[in-house]
Design an enzyme around this catalytic site. Sequence first.
Site, mmCIF file in Angstrom:
data_model
loop_
_atom_site.group_PDB
_atom_site.id
_atom_site.type_symbol
_atom_site.label_atom_id
_atom_site.label_comp_id
_atom_site.label_asym_id
_atom_site.label_seq_id
_atom_site.Cartn_x
_atom_site.Cartn_y
_atom_site.Cartn_z
ATOM 1 C CB SER A 1 -74.838 57.351 69.143
ATOM 2 O OG SER A 1 -75.542 56.989 70.303
ATOM 3 C CG HIS B 1 -72.966 60.356 66.383
ATOM 4 N ND1 HIS B 1 -71.778 59.662 66.287
ATOM 5 C CD2 HIS B 1 -73.421 60.156 67.632
ATOM 6 C CE1 HIS B 1 -71.529 59.055 67.429
ATOM 7 N NE2 HIS B 1 -72.507 59.343 68.265
ATOM 8 C CE LYS C 1 -69.734 61.267 69.349
ATOM 9 N NZ LYS C 1 -70.725 61.925 70.190
HETATM 10 C C1 LIG Z 1 -71.035 62.222 71.597
HETATM 11 C C2 LIG Z 1 -72.256 62.988 71.832
HETATM 12 C C3 LIG Z 1 -72.322 63.984 72.814
HETATM 13 C C4 LIG Z 1 -71.180 64.246 73.755
HETATM 14 O O1 LIG Z 1 -70.180 64.982 73.134
HETATM 15 P P1 LIG Z 1 -68.864 65.343 73.980
HETATM 16 O O2 LIG Z 1 -68.330 66.537 73.297
HETATM 17 O O3 LIG Z 1 -67.988 64.154 73.889
HETATM 18 O O4 LIG Z 1 -69.305 65.615 75.372
HETATM 19 C C5 LIG Z 1 -73.483 64.722 72.927
HETATM 20 N N1 LIG Z 1 -74.549 64.473 72.137
HETATM 21 C C6 LIG Z 1 -74.528 63.515 71.201
HETATM 22 C C7 LIG Z 1 -75.742 63.287 70.344
HETATM 23 C C8 LIG Z 1 -73.395 62.731 71.026
HETATM 24 O O5 LIG Z 1 -73.379 61.776 70.108
#
Ligand SMILES: *Cc1c(COP(=O)(O)O)cnc(C)c1O
Length: 399
Positions: free
Chosen positions: A182, A210, A241
């Site tokens: 990220s 992502h 996302k």
């Molecule tokens: C954003 C993210 C999460 C968390 O996801 P949520 O559904 O918001 O808890 C977990 N792992 C990765 C790699 C992320 O980028």
Amino acid sequence: MLEHYEEKLSNLRRDGFDKREAIISSPQGREIAVTVDGQSRTLLNMCSNNYLGLANDPGLVAAAKSAIDQFGFGMASVRFICGTQELHSKLESHISDFLGTEDTILYSSCFDANTGLFETLFGPDDTLVSDELNHASIIDGIRLCKAERRRYKHNDMESLEAALKASPLSGSRAIVTDGVFSMDGTVANLPAICALAEKYNALVIVDDSHAVGIVGEKGKGTPSLHGVSDKVHILTGTLGKALGGASGGYVSGRSAVVEWLRQASRPYLFSNSLMPAICAASIKAITLASESDALRENLNARVSQLRTGALRLGLAVGGVNHPIVPIIVGDADHARMLAKSLLADDVYAVAFSYPVVAKGAARVRMQVSAQHTREDIDRVLTVLRRFQESRVSQQNLTV
Ligand SMILES: *Cc1c(COP(=O)(O)O)cnc(C)c1O
């Protein structure tokens, strides 16, 4: 204790490291209405994970509304008591069909999916080998479990192989990685990871939060991008996302694993069922993402416009071909200055510095959305050009 935290907080504020929440008074989208210093402004949004622009998509909103009419607001139960509606099962099979897996289990978030995964499947005889830049939820998930842990250097296959060699032969082994990282927009080297996994008899677990919806054929994610879908054993991901951005996460893979998680995974057993409207809208999101490449094509065009434009200005840009576009400026003050100049021109992006990223690698992380227009990216590039020019003339003065 209260005094202790008051002091810690005032130190954070003094050093400018405190996080303040920007209060938004519009839906999530290409532009957002944000209150800055008591003033409401309309800003071009360059920092959401709304990669496909579905967060306020009329089709998703309609699906959520009609699900509220038909299925109500909440479930007030965990899944195995009386919290499973048709919509929950339907979303799980949609995700399995989309990813080409045998089965899927939903969680309230991907954070929960990752904290519910490792302790349920791995014990003291097992070894988990994890990329040093993995997401916080993977790190915490691994901490909850009694397996032996080893970290390897970010995307460094020699370091990974050394860690695998050093792990005991008893028990099972798994390699755990983000599909896309990220802070950097880098993509895990899955072909090499899968080859090492075969050599050392390890499972491959990929968190594709992502990537799902935007990377690979029809947005199936990094295993599809790299042609190793049959070699990745367990996938986790988020609905928060690209796929609508509300909330919810999942583990997807072999049915024995998923069924065991349903029996024994604590955040699944002891936390409330997802809101039905989220399930309905997420089904719509997956349908939109998998039916057509139009959103991804626009996204990719804007991503390459921003990346090549920034590189042409002589800026350091992290990652490859991904809508996470980190402009790496090095110095924390410079990163903050860049974020400030962007804001002065009504562009919203956030500066990150140590300890969130490595020392000397401070950056402004831009995130492109399919909603952005060519003109939007031109606007961003204009600010970047001015920033770069003033930086170069400053350097010349110092020399
Ligand atoms: C954003 C993210 C999460 C968390 O996801 P949520 O559904 O918001 O808890 C977990 N792992 C990765 C790699 C992320 O980028």
